[in-house]
Structures are given as structure tokens and as C-alpha cells.
Design an enzyme around this catalytic site. Structure first.
Site, PDB file in Angstrom:
ATOM      1  N   GLU A   7      45.104  14.844  45.135  1.00 49.55           N
ATOM      2  CA  GLU A   7      44.468  15.485  45.427  1.00 49.55           C
ATOM      3  C   GLU A   7      43.660  15.783  47.133  1.00 49.55           C
ATOM      4  OE1 GLU A   7      41.486  15.298  42.704  1.00 49.55           O
ATOM      5  OE2 GLU A   7      42.682  17.199  41.379  1.00 49.55           O
ATOM      6  N   GLU A   9      48.195  16.497  36.547  1.00 44.15           N
ATOM      7  CA  GLU A   9      46.897  16.740  36.275  1.00 44.15           C
ATOM      8  C   GLU A   9      46.624  17.539  35.307  1.00 44.15           C
ATOM      9  OE1 GLU A   9      43.179  14.419  37.818  1.00 44.15           O
ATOM     10  OE2 GLU A   9      44.649  13.611  39.247  1.00 44.15           O
TER      11      GLU A   9
HETATM   12  C1  BG6 Z   1      40.736  15.132  39.285  1.00 43.73           C
HETATM   13  C2  BG6 Z   1      40.953  13.175  39.858  1.00 43.73           C
HETATM   14  O1  BG6 Z   1      39.874  15.349  40.814  1.00 43.73           O
HETATM   15  O2  BG6 Z   1      40.555  15.298  38.392  1.00 43.73           O
HETATM   16  C3  BG6 Z   1      41.260  12.931  38.568  1.00 43.73           C
HETATM   17  O3  BG6 Z   1      42.808  13.792  40.315  1.00 43.73           O
HETATM   18  C4  BG6 Z   1      39.591  12.429  37.389  1.00 43.73           C
HETATM   19  O4  BG6 Z   1      40.867  11.001  39.084  1.00 43.73           O
HETATM   20  C5  BG6 Z   1      40.286  14.187  37.024  1.00 43.73           C
HETATM   21  O5  BG6 Z   1      39.343  12.030  36.838  1.00 43.73           O
HETATM   22  C6  BG6 Z   1      39.393  14.631  36.559  1.00 43.73           C
HETATM   23  O6  BG6 Z   1      37.737  14.604  36.994  1.00 43.73           O
HETATM   24  P1  BG6 Z   1      35.986  13.473  36.370  1.00 43.73           P
HETATM   25  O7  BG6 Z   1      35.576  14.112  37.156  1.00 43.73           O
HETATM   26  O8  BG6 Z   1      36.396  14.981  35.187  1.00 43.73           O
HETATM   27  O9  BG6 Z   1      37.089  12.826  36.202  1.00 43.73           O
END
Ligand code: BG6
Length: 472
Positions: free
Chosen positions: A176, A369
């Protein structure tokens, strides 16, 4: 049987723990406490403290993947995955970043992990830097403020390429990369004083990161010609809140800022709007002719992205809910459902953003993701009925299928976030759970670390079997 990569994802600082084991050095995320200061430090607005006994730092133990990786990889294999996206902790390989020789114990850990994966037929997809900067480099250079970081990062990446060539085909340079706009400490180890030109610091650091990414693409192609280097964006289109041209224009602008990174990493050129913008904001960047040539010649091989939801932009935000819960900002979209943490849920937005990215860059995509952070309840007989997570994933997978079939967009793979429960990046909580696999650990760091299979685990296993997508 399929070539499509079906996997789960994680990040070193959110799963490994063992933060000082086998020579590992401190990194930026180790300095993010659980609690009210977390956001201010993450956004680079508050200086970090040395990790002290008074605060709780969730990444220090995380879910102890460092000592549980065999058990966890066995569960991934049982689930039927044929890919696992994980990151390498820079400070395990170069504890302060500054060493001339890598830490063999750190390399050995990842070698064992990679070999374990390959034994099960699971393809490793490696993020070189997932919100990860050795503290030594922050102390020495102010992290990515300095051009010196390019050589340090190159040294680190080349060490990985040399060691893992022919074992790792897919590499991602920065997780990201656009997070630097919103949370520069999390994204790039930057702390920015109130009297500094914040965007000057951020865009300079982003420039060095992108040059570093181009440089290691060049090095990777020479070291392992079969391997591919991916850019990685926190994706999601900014929709105009209404058809009012004022709203359309702010949404367009937000998309331009978000696309800034892929424009450079995918097309090799700074977008034109930056010329006027930099001049008007007093932003003067150290950029050389050699940098521009490198960026042009070594664009990324594929584009990986995270997708949680779309965003919405409104010119006049008076009286509108701006509490989206997500670092990407914007306003609450009244047409969408929301998660327990207030994040929007927009499966169709995935089709929209896949089209946007493909139309603009024509590079193969990889969704690395996608998932739902939610509270899970363990029943007395040790079951977790996470039907909300199943619903979220099913809806998004349906959209992916449609997008590939009807829009013809090439997607190399899908790695769900996260294959196993881990520490939330934004909140530091364990209770914001994403996994197919439950980990018995709470927000205060208590629990047995026992792993349990959620209903979503069984559902996804069946999904892969029914689709004939089981790991090769
Ligand atoms: C993304 C990241 O921003 O979202 C992860 O690459 C992160 O590291 C994921 O865990 C979910 O976000 P959060 O803040 O709910 O953990």
C-alpha cells in the site's frame, strides 16, 4: 487444478511477534502502542517514544507466528490454498538496516518458511516491505526522507533475491505505497513536525520509494529473469457523492492523488497535474534525470492491490458523516452497508476499481488483500460461526468471477486478508479479526495462542474444492 493463485495474506509485524529474537532489530511498527496515541504516531504527527514498560505494543508478540509457522502452514494446506502472501521483516535481515552483512538467523527463518510452503505446493508471494522500516534507518536518515534509503533498500532486496531466487516468483516492493499520504509513519517510518511542509516530506519520500522500487525491479530481472515485481496500492475508487460537478471534481482529484503512485510505477511518468500542484504548494523535490530514466524503463511487472471498499467524496462536507473509519478518508456513502468498525462494504466497487486500474495501466492484476474485520465469538464447543465473513467473501468472489468473465480483466490471484487472525494495523486490536483461523489472544495480550478453525475456514475449503481450485 488451476494456475490461479488462491491464497491468504498477512504481514510480518502483524503476525510474527518474537520481535527481538535471533538478532531482529526494532522497526517502526514496534513503536506503535495499543491505545489513544497510536493514530497520532501512525500519522506522523506525534513523535514516537522508545518502547517502554508502561505501554502495550501488540506487535511484539502478535500471534507468535515465528514459533507457530509450521502449524499455521499446515492449516493453510488443509484449507486448500496454493498461495500465501507474507512479508519479510527488514530488521530480521538487517537489524538496524546499516549492517554490511545480513543476519543469517533472519534469512534462515524465511528460508524454512518458504521451504515449508513449497513442500505443500503453496506459492510464496513476498512483500519486501509491509509497513516496515528498521529503527536504525529512522535514526540515521529520518527514514525515507533521505536518498540514502534507496541504497539501503536495494541492499536488503538484493539479499532476498539472491537467497530466494527460483523459490519466490512474485515479489511486491511496498505494501500500500499510497498509505504514505495518510499514515506516513506506518507507511514509511516518517515523523513530520508541525512547522514542516508535510506534503513536501511525503512526496519526497514517495519519490525515493518509487525509484527504489524501479531499481530493484532492474536488479530482480537480472538475478532471476523468471521472477516478477509488483507495485501495490490500497485501492478503491472515490465516487462523487452526487452528480453535482463540485462533488465530481473533488472525487476526480482524490482519484488522481491515489493514482499518482501507479501512474509512476505502472506508466513510468509523473502525472502532469503534479507540476502545478508542487509549485503551488512550495514542494521542491530532489529528482534526477537518472531517476526519471529508471522510472521509465523499469515499470512494475504486475499491479497488486488491496480492496476493502470504495470511497466517496463531497465538496461541501457540512453536516455529512466523515467518520469512515478508514485511512483513505472521504465521506460515508449512504448506499452502502458498513462493518462493525464503520468501514464501507461495496462488492460491486471491486468490479469498478478492477476496471479502472486495468483501463489505465493494462498490467496483470493481483488482489492481495480483501476481507472483513469483525468480532468473533467462540462457542462453548470451540466453534466460530462467522457467517458475516462468509457473506462478505462470497459477495466479493462472485464479483471477481463476473469481472474476469464479462470484462476480460486478467487477475493472477486472490489472497484473502487475513488467512489467520492478526493484530489490526490501524487499531492494534486483536478483536478486529479477519482470519479463517481464529487465534486465542485478546486486546490486552492475554490468551493461549491456540488456533481454531472458523466456519469460514470450512466454507472456503469447500469453495475451492467445488471450483476445482484445490492447491496443485
Ligand atoms: C491494509 C494493510 O491497510 O489493511 C494491512 O495492508 C491491514 O496491514 C489491513 O491490516 C486491514 O486494516 P486494519 O487496520 O483493520 O488492520
Amino acid at each position: 487444478m488451476t494456475d490461479f493463485l488462491w491464497g491468504g495474506a498477512s504481514a510480518a509485524n502483524q503476525v510474527e511477534g518474537a520481535y527481538l529474537t535471533d538478532g531482529r532489530g526494532l522497526s517502526n511498527i514496534d513503536l506503535l502502542p495499543h491505545g489513544e496515541d497510536r493514530l497520532a504516531i501512525a500519522s506522523g504527527r506525534m513523535p514516537y517514544q522508545e518502547a517502554g514498560p508502561d505501554a502495550f505494543y501488540p506487535s511484539h508478540e502478535a500471534i507468535d507466528f515465528y514459533n507457530h509457522y509450521k502449524e499455521d502452514v499446515a492449516l493453510m494446506a488443509e484449507l486448500g490454498l496454493n498461495a500465501y502472501r507474507f512479508s519479510i521483516a527488514w530488521s530480521r535481515i538487517y537489524p538496524t538496516g546499516l549492517e554490511n552483512e545480513p543476519n543469517e538467523a533472519g534469512l534462515a527463518f524465511y528460508e524454512q518458511l518458504i521451504d515449508e510452503l513449497l513442500n505443500y505446493g503453496i506459492e510464496p508471494i513476498v512483500t519486501i516491505c509491509h509497513f516496515d522500516v528498521p529503527k536504525g534507518l529512522m535514526d540515521a536518515f529520518g527514514s525515507w526522507r533521505s536518498r540514502e534509503m534507496i541504497a539501503q533498500y536495494e541492499k536488503y532486496a538484493v539479499t532476498l533475491f539472491e537467497r530466494f531466487k527460483s523459490k519466490v516468483k512474485y515479489w511486491i516492493s511496498f505494501n500500500e505505497i499510497n498509505m504514505i499520504l495518510h499514515k506516513p509513519f506506518t507507511g514509511a517510518g516518517l515523523t513530520i513536525a508541525d512547522d514542516e511542509n508535510r506534503m513536501q516530506v511525503i512526496y519526497q519520500a514517495a519519490h525515493y520509494e518509487m525509484v527504489a522500487s524501479a531499481l530493484i525491479t532492474k536488479r530482480l530481472h537480472a538475478i532471476d529473469p523468471q521472477a516478477k515485481l509488483g507495485a501495490m496500492l490500497a485501492a478503491g475508487d472515490y465516487y462523487p457523492y452526487s452528480a453535482n460537478p463540485e462533488d465530481v471534481r473533488v472525487a476526480q482529484r482524490a482519484n488522481q492523488e491515489n493514482n499518482f503512485f501507479l501512474d509512476i510505477q505502472g506508466r513510468g511518468e509523473y502525472p502532469r497535474w503534479t507540476e502545478h500542484y508542487f509549485a503551488s504548494e512550495g514542494i521542491v523535490l530532489d529528482r534526477s534525470e537518472a531517476d526519471f530514466n529508471l522510472l521509465k524503463e523499469y515499470t512494475c511487472d504486475f499491479i497488486s492491490f488491496s480492496y476493502y471498499a470504495s470511497r466517496a467524496s463531497k465538496a461541501d462536507t457540512t453536516g455529512v458523516d466523515t467518520n469512515t473509519g478508514n485511512a483513505a478518508g472521504g465521506v460515508v456513502n449512504p448506499y452502502l452497508k458498513r462493518s462493525e468498525w464503520g468501514w464501507m462494504i461495496d462488492p460491486l466497487g471491486l468490479r469498478i476499481v478492477m476496471n479502472s486500474i486495468w483501463d489505465r495501466y493494462q498490467k496483470p492484476l493481483m488482489l492481495v488483500e480483501n476481507g472483513l474485520g469483525a468480532k468473533d465469538l467462540v462457542t462453548v464447543d470451540g466453534k466460530i460461526h462467522d457467517d458475516y465473513r462468509i457473506a462478505y467473501l462470497q459477495e466479493h468472489l462472485d464479483v471477481i468471477e463476473e469481472t474476469m468473465a464479462e470484462d476480460g480483466i486478467p487477475l493472477l490471484g486472490y489472497t484473502m486478508w487475513s488467512v489467520i487472525d492478526l493484530v489490526s494495523s490501524s487499531s492494534g486490536q486483536m478483536s478486529k479479526r479477519y482470519g479463517f483461523i481464529y487465534v486465542d489472544r485478546d486486546d490486552a495480550g492475554q490468551g493461549s495462542m491456540r488456533r481454531l478453525k472458523k466456519d469460514s475456514f470450512h466454507w472456503f475449503k469447500t469453495y475451492l474444492e467445488e471450483k476445482g481450485l484445490k492447491a496443485k
